[in-house]
Scaffold this motif. Structure first.
Motif, PDB file in Angstrom:
ATOM      1  N   THR A   1       6.434  28.103  10.027  1.00 16.79           N
ATOM      2  CA  THR A   1       7.939  27.920   9.122  1.00 16.79           C
ATOM      3  C   THR A   1       8.676  28.480  10.217  1.00 16.79           C
ATOM      4  O   THR A   1      10.182  27.923  10.052  1.00 16.79           O
ATOM      5  CB  THR A   1       7.984  28.963   8.291  1.00 16.79           C
ATOM      6  OG1 THR A   1       6.504  28.924   7.240  1.00 16.79           O
ATOM      7  CG2 THR A   1       8.935  29.570   7.724  1.00 16.79           C
ATOM      8  N   ARG A   2       8.967  29.229  10.942  1.00 11.35           N
ATOM      9  CA  ARG A   2       9.192  29.701  12.438  1.00 11.35           C
ATOM     10  C   ARG A   2       9.647  28.820  13.360  1.00 11.35           C
ATOM     11  O   ARG A   2      11.610  28.219  13.884  1.00 11.35           O
ATOM     12  CB  ARG A   2       9.110  30.414  13.839  1.00 11.35           C
ATOM     13  CG  ARG A   2       8.861  32.269  12.794  1.00 11.35           C
ATOM     14  CD  ARG A   2       8.321  33.171  13.541  1.00 11.35           C
ATOM     15  NE  ARG A   2       7.364  32.727  14.456  1.00 11.35           N
ATOM     16  CZ  ARG A   2       5.906  33.439  13.481  1.00 11.35           C
ATOM     17  NH1 ARG A   2       6.113  34.296  12.114  1.00 11.35           N
ATOM     18  NH2 ARG A   2       5.322  33.533  13.530  1.00 11.35           N
ATOM     19  N   ILE A   3       9.162  27.459  13.238  1.00 10.94           N
ATOM     20  CA  ILE A   3       8.964  26.545  14.574  1.00 10.94           C
ATOM     21  C   ILE A   3       9.801  25.995  13.890  1.00 10.94           C
ATOM     22  O   ILE A   3      11.067  25.043  14.709  1.00 10.94           O
ATOM     23  CB  ILE A   3       7.511  26.472  15.047  1.00 10.94           C
ATOM     24  CG1 ILE A   3       6.889  26.883  15.364  1.00 10.94           C
ATOM     25  CG2 ILE A   3       7.980  24.839  15.957  1.00 10.94           C
ATOM     26  CD1 ILE A   3       5.349  26.075  15.504  1.00 10.94           C
TER      27      ILE A   3
ATOM     28  N   LEU B   1      13.924  24.703  15.350  1.00 12.53           N
ATOM     29  CA  LEU B   1      14.202  23.135  15.322  1.00 12.53           C
ATOM     30  C   LEU B   1      15.410  22.583  14.500  1.00 12.53           C
ATOM     31  O   LEU B   1      15.824  22.192  15.117  1.00 12.53           O
ATOM     32  CB  LEU B   1      12.706  21.976  15.137  1.00 12.53           C
ATOM     33  CG  LEU B   1      11.922  22.109  16.366  1.00 12.53           C
ATOM     34  CD1 LEU B   1      10.609  21.291  15.418  1.00 12.53           C
ATOM     35  CD2 LEU B   1      11.912  21.776  17.681  1.00 12.53           C
ATOM     36  N   GLU B   2      15.270  23.087  13.548  1.00  8.23           N
ATOM     37  CA  GLU B   2      16.435  22.487  12.374  1.00  8.23           C
ATOM     38  C   GLU B   2      17.133  23.358  13.127  1.00  8.23           C
ATOM     39  O   GLU B   2      18.700  22.939  13.081  1.00  8.23           O
ATOM     40  CB  GLU B   2      15.941  23.119  10.651  1.00  8.23           C
ATOM     41  CG  GLU B   2      17.468  23.110  10.214  1.00  8.23           C
ATOM     42  CD  GLU B   2      17.087  23.429   8.403  1.00  8.23           C
ATOM     43  OE1 GLU B   2      17.098  22.741   7.538  1.00  8.23           O
ATOM     44  OE2 GLU B   2      16.535  25.011   8.478  1.00  8.23           O
ATOM     45  N   ALA B   3      17.719  24.747  14.168  1.00  6.56           N
ATOM     46  CA  ALA B   3      18.481  25.369  14.649  1.00  6.56           C
ATOM     47  C   ALA B   3      19.373  24.099  15.292  1.00  6.56           C
ATOM     48  O   ALA B   3      20.404  24.282  15.787  1.00  6.56           O
ATOM     49  CB  ALA B   3      18.376  26.625  15.113  1.00  6.56           C
ATOM     50  N   LYS B   4      18.577  23.555  16.451  1.00 15.30           N
ATOM     51  CA  LYS B   4      18.027  22.923  17.447  1.00 15.30           C
ATOM     52  C   LYS B   4      19.193  21.124  16.876  1.00 15.30           C
ATOM     53  O   LYS B   4      19.436  20.597  18.005  1.00 15.30           O
ATOM     54  CB  LYS B   4      17.545  22.338  18.162  1.00 15.30           C
ATOM     55  CG  LYS B   4      17.621  23.918  19.273  1.00 15.30           C
ATOM     56  CD  LYS B   4      16.072  23.550  20.039  1.00 15.30           C
ATOM     57  CE  LYS B   4      15.463  25.165  20.284  1.00 15.30           C
ATOM     58  NZ  LYS B   4      14.134  25.411  21.211  1.00 15.30           N
ATOM     59  N   GLY B   5      19.019  21.009  15.281  1.00 19.93           N
ATOM     60  CA  GLY B   5      19.071  20.052  14.893  1.00 19.93           C
ATOM     61  C   GLY B   5      18.500  18.576  15.452  1.00 19.93           C
ATOM     62  O   GLY B   5      18.900  17.735  15.049  1.00 19.93           O
TER      63      GLY B   5
END
Length: 144
Positions: A69-71, A75-79
């Motif tokens: 979930t954290r990973i 990755l989502e925050a980095k697009g």
């Protein structure tokens, strides 16, 4: 199952060491130094297997679901990934890689292939033939 001979066990030991050293050197041929090896692995899994739930990714990557979930959030925050509602279970999400991730993975693969090809240029014709024969065996070992 085949019982391994002492010579086979010695070869397994040599293979383990060689694979670990080569893997370590390949990891240094990254395009994006801000991503951890685990984050790169998750992106690679999405590229190979397609979209997946965080739980499926956790199983494939052999990490605990809270870690995944954290990973995924990083990755989502980095697009690099997007989360979308699961088509059958509204309580879940499906994670897929973005075009940005696909481009980064392609560039990374290209860089690593070029580096490895430059090393292979130093091999003899016989060694190259052995490498071609060994590649499918190593792939099989990686997925057993």
């Amino acid at each position: 199952m085949t019982e391994l001979s002492e010579d086979d066990r010695a070869a397994v030991n040599e293979l383990r060491g060689a694979v670990m050293r080569l893997s370590r050197r390949l990891r240094h041929q990254r395009v994006d130094e801000t991503l951890s090896p685990t984050e790169m692995s998750v992106l690679g899994t999405l590229a190979r297997c397609g979209s997946a739930t965080p739980g499926e990714l956790a199983r494939k990557e052999h990490v605990q679901p809270p870690s995944m979930t954290r990973i995924v959030a990083m990755l989502e925050a980095k697009g690099l990934v997007r989360r979308e509602p699961h088509p059958d279970d509204r309580r879940q999400v499906v994670v897929s890689r973005t075009e940005q991730a696909a481009a980064m993975l392609a560039e990374s693969r290209s860089k690593r292939n070029a580096w490895l090809a430059s090393l292979a240029e130093g091999l003899t014709a016989d060694e190259l033939a052995v490498m071609r024969q060994a590649a499918p065996v190593l792939e099989k070992l990686a997925h057993l």
